[in-house]
Write a protein that holds these residues in place. Structure first.
Motif, PDB file in Angstrom:
ATOM      1  N   THR A 176      12.422  -0.219  -7.042  1.00 53.97           N
ATOM      2  CA  THR A 176      12.778  -0.074  -5.630  1.00 53.97           C
ATOM      3  C   THR A 176      14.264   0.222  -5.476  1.00 53.97           C
ATOM      4  O   THR A 176      14.739   0.452  -4.371  1.00 53.97           O
ATOM      5  CB  THR A 176      12.427  -1.349  -4.836  1.00 53.97           C
ATOM      6  OG1 THR A 176      13.092  -2.455  -5.427  1.00 53.97           O
ATOM      7  CG2 THR A 176      10.918  -1.576  -4.817  1.00 53.97           C
ATOM      8  N   THR A 177      14.975   0.219  -6.589  1.00 49.73           N
ATOM      9  CA  THR A 177      16.396   0.542  -6.596  1.00 49.73           C
ATOM     10  C   THR A 177      16.670   1.520  -7.735  1.00 49.73           C
ATOM     11  O   THR A 177      15.861   1.650  -8.656  1.00 49.73           O
ATOM     12  CB  THR A 177      17.255  -0.725  -6.793  1.00 49.73           C
ATOM     13  OG1 THR A 177      16.905  -1.332  -8.041  1.00 49.73           O
ATOM     14  CG2 THR A 177      17.043  -1.720  -5.660  1.00 49.73           C
TER      15      THR A 177
ATOM     16  N   CYS B 207      17.847   7.467 -12.187  1.00 50.30           N
ATOM     17  CA  CYS B 207      16.574   7.678 -11.498  1.00 50.30           C
ATOM     18  C   CYS B 207      16.586   6.861 -10.213  1.00 50.30           C
ATOM     19  O   CYS B 207      16.776   5.642 -10.247  1.00 50.30           O
ATOM     20  CB  CYS B 207      15.427   7.234 -12.399  1.00 50.30           C
ATOM     21  SG  CYS B 207      13.797   7.371 -11.630  1.00 50.30           S
ATOM     22  N   VAL B 208      16.383   7.555  -9.096  1.00 51.15           N
ATOM     23  CA  VAL B 208      16.344   6.894  -7.802  1.00 51.15           C
ATOM     24  C   VAL B 208      14.948   7.099  -7.227  1.00 51.15           C
ATOM     25  O   VAL B 208      14.563   8.234  -6.925  1.00 51.15           O
ATOM     26  CB  VAL B 208      17.397   7.478  -6.839  1.00 51.15           C
ATOM     27  CG1 VAL B 208      17.360   6.762  -5.501  1.00 51.15           C
ATOM     28  CG2 VAL B 208      18.787   7.405  -7.462  1.00 51.15           C
ATOM     29  N   PRO B 209      14.173   6.034  -7.086  1.00 50.79           N
ATOM     30  CA  PRO B 209      12.845   6.198  -6.495  1.00 50.79           C
ATOM     31  C   PRO B 209      12.983   6.598  -5.028  1.00 50.79           C
ATOM     32  O   PRO B 209      13.846   6.081  -4.308  1.00 50.79           O
ATOM     33  CB  PRO B 209      12.203   4.819  -6.635  1.00 50.79           C
ATOM     34  CG  PRO B 209      13.316   3.872  -6.924  1.00 50.79           C
ATOM     35  CD  PRO B 209      14.464   4.661  -7.446  1.00 50.79           C
ATOM     36  N   ILE B 210      12.160   7.520  -4.604  1.00 50.97           N
ATOM     37  CA  ILE B 210      12.131   7.959  -3.207  1.00 50.97           C
ATOM     38  C   ILE B 210      10.902   7.327  -2.589  1.00 50.97           C
ATOM     39  O   ILE B 210       9.773   7.608  -2.998  1.00 50.97           O
ATOM     40  CB  ILE B 210      12.063   9.494  -3.104  1.00 50.97           C
ATOM     41  CG1 ILE B 210      13.248  10.125  -3.836  1.00 50.97           C
ATOM     42  CG2 ILE B 210      12.008   9.924  -1.643  1.00 50.97           C
ATOM     43  CD1 ILE B 210      13.109  11.626  -4.026  1.00 50.97           C
ATOM     44  N   ARG B 211      11.129   6.454  -1.622  1.00 51.99           N
ATOM     45  CA  ARG B 211      10.032   5.706  -1.000  1.00 51.99           C
ATOM     46  C   ARG B 211      10.119   5.806   0.518  1.00 51.99           C
ATOM     47  O   ARG B 211      11.192   5.946   1.075  1.00 51.99           O
ATOM     48  CB  ARG B 211      10.084   4.236  -1.402  1.00 51.99           C
ATOM     49  CG  ARG B 211       9.831   4.007  -2.872  1.00 51.99           C
ATOM     50  CD  ARG B 211       9.794   2.522  -3.220  1.00 51.99           C
ATOM     51  NE  ARG B 211       9.479   2.347  -4.617  1.00 51.99           N
ATOM     52  CZ  ARG B 211       8.254   2.324  -5.125  1.00 51.99           C
ATOM     53  NH1 ARG B 211       7.211   2.444  -4.335  1.00 51.99           N
ATOM     54  NH2 ARG B 211       8.053   2.176  -6.408  1.00 51.99           N
ATOM     55  N   CYS B 212       8.957   5.700   1.145  1.00 46.81           N
ATOM     56  CA  CYS B 212       8.863   5.602   2.596  1.00 46.81           C
ATOM     57  C   CYS B 212       7.889   4.475   2.896  1.00 46.81           C
ATOM     58  O   CYS B 212       6.735   4.540   2.447  1.00 46.81           O
ATOM     59  CB  CYS B 212       8.392   6.919   3.203  1.00 46.81           C
ATOM     60  SG  CYS B 212       8.270   6.871   4.994  1.00 46.81           S
ATOM     61  N   THR B 213       8.343   3.472   3.595  1.00 48.33           N
ATOM     62  CA  THR B 213       7.572   2.262   3.881  1.00 48.33           C
ATOM     63  C   THR B 213       6.842   1.744   2.644  1.00 48.33           C
ATOM     64  O   THR B 213       5.679   1.384   2.690  1.00 48.33           O
ATOM     65  CB  THR B 213       6.576   2.457   5.043  1.00 48.33           C
ATOM     66  OG1 THR B 213       5.641   3.474   4.709  1.00 48.33           O
ATOM     67  CG2 THR B 213       7.291   2.807   6.334  1.00 48.33           C
ATOM     68  N   GLY B 214       7.561   1.762   1.516  1.00 51.50           N
ATOM     69  CA  GLY B 214       7.038   1.229   0.271  1.00 51.50           C
ATOM     70  C   GLY B 214       6.244   2.212  -0.572  1.00 51.50           C
ATOM     71  O   GLY B 214       6.025   1.973  -1.754  1.00 51.50           O
ATOM     72  N   LEU B 215       5.813   3.323   0.002  1.00 56.04           N
ATOM     73  CA  LEU B 215       5.011   4.317  -0.722  1.00 56.04           C
ATOM     74  C   LEU B 215       5.930   5.179  -1.583  1.00 56.04           C
ATOM     75  O   LEU B 215       6.886   5.771  -1.089  1.00 56.04           O
ATOM     76  CB  LEU B 215       4.235   5.197   0.257  1.00 56.04           C
ATOM     77  CG  LEU B 215       3.417   6.319  -0.360  1.00 56.04           C
ATOM     78  CD1 LEU B 215       2.280   5.767  -1.206  1.00 56.04           C
ATOM     79  CD2 LEU B 215       2.889   7.222   0.733  1.00 56.04           C
ATOM     80  N   LEU B 216       5.643   5.273  -2.881  1.00 58.72           N
ATOM     81  CA  LEU B 216       6.416   6.097  -3.791  1.00 58.72           C
ATOM     82  C   LEU B 216       6.092   7.562  -3.545  1.00 58.72           C
ATOM     83  O   LEU B 216       4.950   7.997  -3.686  1.00 58.72           O
ATOM     84  CB  LEU B 216       6.111   5.734  -5.243  1.00 58.72           C
ATOM     85  CG  LEU B 216       6.865   6.550  -6.304  1.00 58.72           C
ATOM     86  CD1 LEU B 216       8.371   6.318  -6.205  1.00 58.72           C
ATOM     87  CD2 LEU B 216       6.349   6.197  -7.686  1.00 58.72           C
ATOM     88  N   LEU B 217       7.123   8.341  -3.169  1.00 55.04           N
ATOM     89  CA  LEU B 217       6.962   9.774  -2.925  1.00 55.04           C
ATOM     90  C   LEU B 217       7.438  10.614  -4.098  1.00 55.04           C
ATOM     91  O   LEU B 217       7.013  11.743  -4.276  1.00 55.04           O
ATOM     92  CB  LEU B 217       7.730  10.181  -1.663  1.00 55.04           C
ATOM     93  CG  LEU B 217       7.337   9.444  -0.397  1.00 55.04           C
ATOM     94  CD1 LEU B 217       8.243   9.868   0.745  1.00 55.04           C
ATOM     95  CD2 LEU B 217       5.878   9.684  -0.055  1.00 55.04           C
TER      96      LEU B 217
END
Length: 99
Positions: free
Chosen positions: A69-70, A86-96
């Protein structure tokens, strides 16, 4: 959307003066910016082929990035390959995807 995504990648790469890429959750390349001298053979291959070897994808995903998440550092287990931020891209917890 892909054109807008490419614009974001281009602008960020210019601001950072670093190579930038966005991959989907399965590490399939969606957008990438030209290199600033920080590329290695793995990065060049992924941009040219628009894919990463499935075994390498498994090794990268085995580092747990799908749960991140970070931002974190990904070690590419190939000789001569540089680590990646690596930066996870998330929207309301959903991994995009991943930056």
């Amino acid at each position: 959307m892909a054109h807008g995504l490419q614009d974001i990648v281009d602008n960020l790469a210019e601001r950072l003066q670093r190579s930038v890429a966005i991959d989907d959750p399965h590490i399939r390349l969606l957008a990438a910016r030209h290199h600033f001298g920080d590329e290695d053979a793995t990065r060049v291959s992924s941009v040219l082929n628009r894919s990463v070897d499935p075994q390498l994808c498994e090794q990268i995903l085995a580092q747990g990035i799908a749960q991140w998440t970070t931002p974190g550092r990904v070690v590419v287990p190939l000789e001569g390959a540089r680590p990646r931020l690596c930066v996870p891209i998330r929207c309301t917890g959903l991994l995009l995807g991943y930056l």
